[in-house]
Design a protein around this motif. Structure first.
Motif, short mmCIF file in Angstrom:
data_model
loop_
_atom_site.label_atom_id
_atom_site.label_comp_id
_atom_site.label_asym_id
_atom_site.label_seq_id
_atom_site.Cartn_x
_atom_site.Cartn_y
_atom_site.Cartn_z
N LEU A 1 9.68 -23.77 -68.86
CA LEU A 1 10.06 -22.58 -68.84
C LEU A 1 9.62 -22.04 -70.44
O LEU A 1 10.56 -22.17 -71.17
N ALA A 2 8.30 -21.16 -70.53
CA ALA A 2 9.08 -20.40 -72.11
C ALA A 2 9.06 -18.90 -71.68
O ALA A 2 9.93 -18.38 -71.63
N LEU A 3 10.54 -19.23 -72.66
CA LEU A 3 12.08 -17.89 -72.86
C LEU A 3 11.71 -16.84 -73.62
O LEU A 3 10.80 -17.38 -74.30
N ALA A 4 11.99 -15.64 -72.65
CA ALA A 4 11.89 -14.64 -74.32
C ALA A 4 12.46 -14.43 -75.26
O ALA A 4 11.65 -14.26 -75.96
N GLU A 5 13.62 -14.85 -75.72
CA GLU A 5 13.83 -14.96 -76.15
C GLU A 5 13.84 -16.11 -77.44
O GLU A 5 14.20 -16.75 -79.25
N GLY A 6 12.75 -17.05 -77.36
CA GLY A 6 11.70 -18.14 -78.39
C GLY A 6 12.30 -19.56 -77.57
O GLY A 6 13.77 -19.59 -77.17
N GLY A 7 11.23 -20.21 -77.81
CA GLY A 7 12.07 -21.72 -77.56
C GLY A 7 11.67 -22.24 -75.41
O GLY A 7 10.83 -21.51 -75.25
N TYR A 8 12.09 -23.45 -75.19
CA TYR A 8 11.66 -23.33 -74.02
C TYR A 8 12.93 -23.63 -72.67
O TYR A 8 14.00 -24.24 -73.76
N GLY A 9 12.61 -23.92 -71.80
CA GLY A 9 14.29 -23.90 -70.84
C GLY A 9 13.75 -24.59 -69.56
O GLY A 9 11.87 -24.67 -69.45
N VAL A 10 13.78 -25.38 -68.18
CA VAL A 10 14.07 -25.38 -67.54
C VAL A 10 14.79 -24.77 -66.49
O VAL A 10 15.76 -24.80 -66.97
N GLU A 11 14.62 -25.16 -64.77
CA GLU A 11 15.07 -24.38 -64.24
C GLU A 11 15.45 -25.74 -63.12
O GLU A 11 14.99 -26.49 -62.56
N LEU A 12 17.06 -26.20 -63.76
CA LEU A 12 18.10 -27.18 -63.33
C LEU A 12 17.90 -26.66 -61.32
O LEU A 12 18.72 -25.51 -61.03
N VAL A 13 17.38 -27.20 -60.29
CA VAL A 13 17.94 -26.98 -58.96
C VAL A 13 19.20 -28.03 -58.77
O VAL A 13 19.16 -29.02 -58.61
N GLN A 14 20.30 -27.48 -58.30
CA GLN A 14 21.47 -28.09 -57.26
C GLN A 14 21.71 -27.11 -56.21
O GLN A 14 22.69 -26.16 -56.16
N GLY A 15 21.16 -28.07 -55.74
CA GLY A 15 22.06 -27.76 -54.00
C GLY A 15 20.88 -25.95 -53.51
O GLY A 15 19.79 -26.80 -54.09
N GLN A 16 21.66 -25.18 -53.03
CA GLN A 16 20.74 -24.35 -53.41
C GLN A 16 20.24 -23.54 -54.20
O GLN A 16 20.06 -21.94 -54.03
N THR A 17 21.26 -23.41 -55.58
CA THR A 17 21.21 -23.17 -56.33
C THR A 17 20.40 -23.52 -57.47
O THR A 17 19.89 -24.54 -57.54
N THR A 18 20.11 -22.32 -58.27
CA THR A 18 19.74 -22.29 -59.69
C THR A 18 19.43 -21.92 -61.29
O THR A 18 20.59 -21.00 -61.13
N ARG A 19 19.54 -23.17 -62.03
CA ARG A 19 19.88 -22.26 -63.18
C ARG A 19 19.21 -22.36 -64.49
O ARG A 19 18.61 -23.81 -64.10
N ILE A 20 18.80 -21.92 -65.63
CA ILE A 20 17.89 -22.17 -66.22
C ILE A 20 19.20 -22.77 -67.62
O ILE A 20 19.73 -21.83 -67.66
N VAL A 21 18.29 -23.83 -68.27
CA VAL A 21 18.59 -24.03 -69.24
C VAL A 21 18.14 -24.29 -70.47
O VAL A 21 17.27 -24.93 -70.41
N ALA A 22 18.31 -23.90 -71.86
CA ALA A 22 17.03 -24.00 -72.87
C ALA A 22 17.40 -25.45 -73.29
O ALA A 22 18.80 -26.10 -73.06
N VAL A 23 17.05 -26.36 -73.58
CA VAL A 23 15.84 -27.56 -73.59
C VAL A 23 15.18 -27.60 -75.18
O VAL A 23 14.86 -26.64 -75.86
N ARG A 24 15.72 -28.48 -75.83
CA ARG A 24 14.77 -28.72 -77.78
C ARG A 24 13.63 -29.47 -76.79
O ARG A 24 13.67 -30.92 -75.87
N THR A 25 12.73 -29.51 -77.33
CA THR A 25 11.61 -30.96 -76.70
C THR A 25 10.97 -31.55 -78.09
O THR A 25 11.70 -31.00 -78.88
#
Length: 349
Positions: free
Chosen positions: A300-324
């Motif tokens: 995912l391209a982050l608005a503040e720059g860089g990239y992230g992924v959407e971690l799926v945990q059960g019925q919830t998700t959260r966006i986590v920044a990553v270094r590529t």
């Protein structure tokens, strides 16, 4: 044709639209429910490789030109191997022989001369069994005496001088490829007489200069043969080749530069039966061992720059920044907090 398996991060590569964290929190819950598809974070060795078409043969073709005027009276047969001290061709029934070395002959050698070309010639004279002189960079009267013995054995006039055009230098034993002149032709200085190559079967690959990073002598490659078999190989040599083509009505020439790569295979017998056939060579541009990876489309391209992924945990998700890291074969190396092998990430549509 070059087929690159590396994937460039761009909109066309499937990176999802820009998203934001909604503040300074680098791992907040995402809204909008579960993603339409998911994938697993895997740990693997990621390899960025390029496959390039090459040609099976005997390597680069060189031309032996006459530096002497006269008539072509002998030509070594095509396909024949010629070693040190042996005849390549003859002009006016006087032999022109092969010697080993990288410095081309450029002058007549005679007593009183010195230089690297003298050293190179004397090394060959010594290797052929002639003696009575010191192998150094000085052409002395003792050298001239040994040269007379050599000339006598070749049936040449015993002058003690090595005239320009009497020897042709190559790196080692050669294989005659073709005749550029016929018996009886008039030979002029600079006229091509025959072509030759090395004697070992190799694969020759032309690379664009932009791919010069792949051409590292000693690097390992994989060669795919016409019968579908694969053999391992090593880059034995590289050479920059500049070819000039006539362009346009004005007759102006535009040079084209390529990197000619010579690949030696681990099992030369595997090339038996293939004559001037094509082969595909896989070069390794980069390799990352034991890294976490996800499909490029999971980024995912982050608005503040860089990239992230959407971690799926059960019925919830959260966006986590990553270094590529390395991109290859549709996957990308990632690192960052909260990432683990086997975790689930969203795959945006």
């Amino acid at each position: 044709m070059v087929v690159a398996t590396a994937v460039v991060v761009a909109a066309a590569a499937g990176v999802a639209a820009t998203v934001g964290f909604g503040g300074g929190d680098r791992g907040t819950a995402a809204s909008g429910g579960l993603p339409p598809a998911t994938a697993q974070i895997t740990r693997q060795t990621l390899v960025d490789s390029e496959r390039v078409d090459g040609e099976l043969g005997y390597g680069a073709t060189r031309t032996a030109a006459s530096r002497l005027g006269g008539t072509v009276t002998a030509l070594t047969a095509t396909g024949a191997r010629v070693g040190r001290g042996k005849t390549l061709f003859a002009i006016d029934n006087a032999r022109v022989v092969l010697l080993y070395g990288r410095l081309p002959a450029y002058r007549t050698l005679e007593p009183g001369m010195s230089g690297g070309d003298v050293t190179q010639f004397e090394r060959n004279l010594d290797a052929l069994g002639y003696s009575g002189f010191t192998v150094d960079d000085e052409y002395t009267s003792a050298t001239a005496d040994a040269v007379r013995d050599w000339q006598d054995d070749l049936g040449l006039d015993e002058t003690g001088r090595v005239e320009l055009g009497r020897v042709v230098y190559a790196d080692g034993e050669v294989r005659v490829g073709s005749h550029e002149a016929e018996l009886g032709d008039a030979a002029q200085p600079g006229q091509a007489v025959l072509t030759y190559t090395a004697t070992a079967r190799v694969v020759t690959v032309p690379l664009d200069v932009d791919d010069e990073r792949l051409a590292k002598v000693g690097a390992k490659v994989t060669v795919s043969l016409p019968d579908g078999k694969e053999v391992s190989g090593t880059i034995a040599d590289t050479e920059t080749v500049v070819e000039t083509d006539s362009g346009g009505a004005g007759g102006e020439s535009e040079p084209e530069t390529t990197i000619e790569v010579t690949v030696a295979v681990a099992d030369p017998k595997a090339l038996d039966g293939f004559d001037q056939a094509s082969a595909e060579v896989a070069f390794t541009a980069a390799e990352r061992e034991d890294v976490l990876t996800v499909p490029v489309a999971a980024l995912l391209a982050l608005a503040e720059g860089g990239y992230g992924v959407e971690l799926v945990q059960g019925q919830t998700t959260r966006i986590v920044a990553v270094r590529t890291g390395l991109f290859a074969s549709g996957r990308v190396e990632i690192s960052g907090e909260g990432l683990a092998e086997g975790a689930t990430v969203g795959m945006p549509t």
